[in-house]
Scaffold this motif. Structure first.
Motif, short mmCIF file in Angstrom:
data_model
loop_
_atom_site.label_atom_id
_atom_site.label_comp_id
_atom_site.label_asym_id
_atom_site.label_seq_id
_atom_site.Cartn_x
_atom_site.Cartn_y
_atom_site.Cartn_z
N LEU A 125 -6.29 -2.07 0.74
CA LEU A 125 -6.77 -1.03 0.36
C LEU A 125 -8.68 -1.11 0.64
CD1 LEU A 125 -5.59 -2.58 -2.94
CD2 LEU A 125 -5.60 -0.93 -2.54
N TRP B 57 -1.58 -5.57 1.90
CA TRP B 57 -2.28 -5.12 0.53
C TRP B 57 -3.61 -5.22 0.34
CZ3 TRP B 57 -1.03 -1.18 -2.58
CH2 TRP B 57 -0.23 -1.12 -2.61
N ILE C 214 -9.16 1.03 -7.09
CA ILE C 214 -9.70 -0.45 -5.95
C ILE C 214 -9.89 -1.22 -6.93
CG2 ILE C 214 -9.69 -1.42 -4.21
CD1 ILE C 214 -9.61 1.68 -3.04
N PRO D 120 0.90 -5.80 -4.84
CA PRO D 120 0.38 -6.24 -4.45
C PRO D 120 -0.78 -7.64 -4.93
CG PRO D 120 -0.43 -4.06 -5.36
CD PRO D 120 1.32 -4.57 -5.52
N LEU E 47 -4.77 -8.76 -7.04
CA LEU E 47 -4.27 -8.93 -5.19
C LEU E 47 -4.35 -10.30 -4.31
CD1 LEU E 47 -4.25 -7.15 -3.02
CD2 LEU E 47 -6.59 -7.25 -2.92
N SER F 240 -7.96 -5.57 -7.59
CA SER F 240 -8.47 -6.54 -7.15
C SER F 240 -8.04 -7.58 -7.67
CB SER F 240 -9.48 -6.41 -6.41
OG SER F 240 -10.49 -6.46 -7.50
N LEU G 169 -11.18 1.76 0.40
CA LEU G 169 -12.12 1.31 -0.24
C LEU G 169 -13.48 1.77 1.22
CD1 LEU G 169 -13.86 0.24 -2.42
CD2 LEU G 169 -13.55 -2.13 -1.65
N ILE H 269 -0.13 1.45 2.65
CA ILE H 269 0.54 1.38 0.89
C ILE H 269 1.74 2.06 1.50
CG2 ILE H 269 0.18 2.62 -1.71
CD1 ILE H 269 -3.15 1.62 -0.19
N LEU I 65 -10.24 -7.97 1.85
CA LEU I 65 -10.39 -6.84 0.55
C LEU I 65 -12.35 -6.47 1.19
CD1 LEU I 65 -9.21 -4.67 -2.45
CD2 LEU I 65 -11.66 -4.69 -1.64
#
Length: 198
Positions: free
Chosen positions: A129, A125, A113, A191, A120, A117, A133, A181, A45
């Protein structure tokens, strides 16, 4: 080894064998690293978000330096042009005059977000995300630091397809993340990596 040696063998001497790890795991004495498939995908992420943010930031710096107050640049004839403009609204020029509202929405999206996390475990995912972000941070940076400032700055847009709204790379990242998503939700992927059935 004689029978007597077997009898007096020290009981706390660790035994090697195929079932030894199983006994350790059952007793809780052995800490086994979690499977890579179950590790949190926060680094993915963060990496995707950082890349999306950096590309958006560098593109806007180039646009402000090289395109503002200049004629548009044709990339694919009249079908796609690079044309610098300032947008006080949301993505694709919508919601002009509501900059502070969209700033608060961006902050809220970032907070959600960060909260997601914590659980996650899904790589797709994490990518989705991360795109959201990075895009949210990209446009939020403009709203905070560009004129007139005070969370009311105008976002730099420059990608101008024919018969379509003008946008930037942050908008693209947000749209791609949102679309991913929707696709993941449609396929039942959560997620945390689990799947749900309708």
């Amino acid at each position: 080894m004689t029978e007597a040696d077997r009898t007096i063998a020290t009981p706390d001497t660790p035994e090697e064998g195929p079932d030894a790890p199983a006994r350790d795991a059952a007793s809780g004495a052995s800490a086994v690293d979690p499977s890579p498939a179950r590790r949190r995908r926060v680094p993915v992420l963060i990496g995707v978000a950082a890349l999306a943010y950096l590309l958006d930031l560098l593109s806007k710096l180039w646009v402000v330096h090289s395109l503002e107050h200049h004629d548009p640049v044709n990339v694919l004839g009249h079908f796609l042009r690079l044309d610098a403009t300032r947008n006080a609204g949301a993505a694709f020029g919508m919601g002009q005059g509501m900059t502070i509202v969209f700033t608060l929405i961006a902050v809220g999206v970032i907070a959600v977000i960060v909260r997601l996390s914590r659980r996650l475990y899904s790589t797709p995912w994490a990518i989705a995300l991360g795109l959201l972000l990075g895009g949210a941070f990209g446009n939020l940076t403009d709203r905070v630091f560009r004129a007139p400032g005070g969370f009311q700055g105008a976002v730099v847009d420059f990608i101008s397809p024919e018969h379509f709204a003008i946008f930037n790379l942050a908008d693209s990242a947000i749209c791609c993340g949102g679309a991913l998503i929707v696709l993941l939700s449609f396929r039942g992927v959560n997620p945390d990596g689990s799947r749900h059935e309708d």
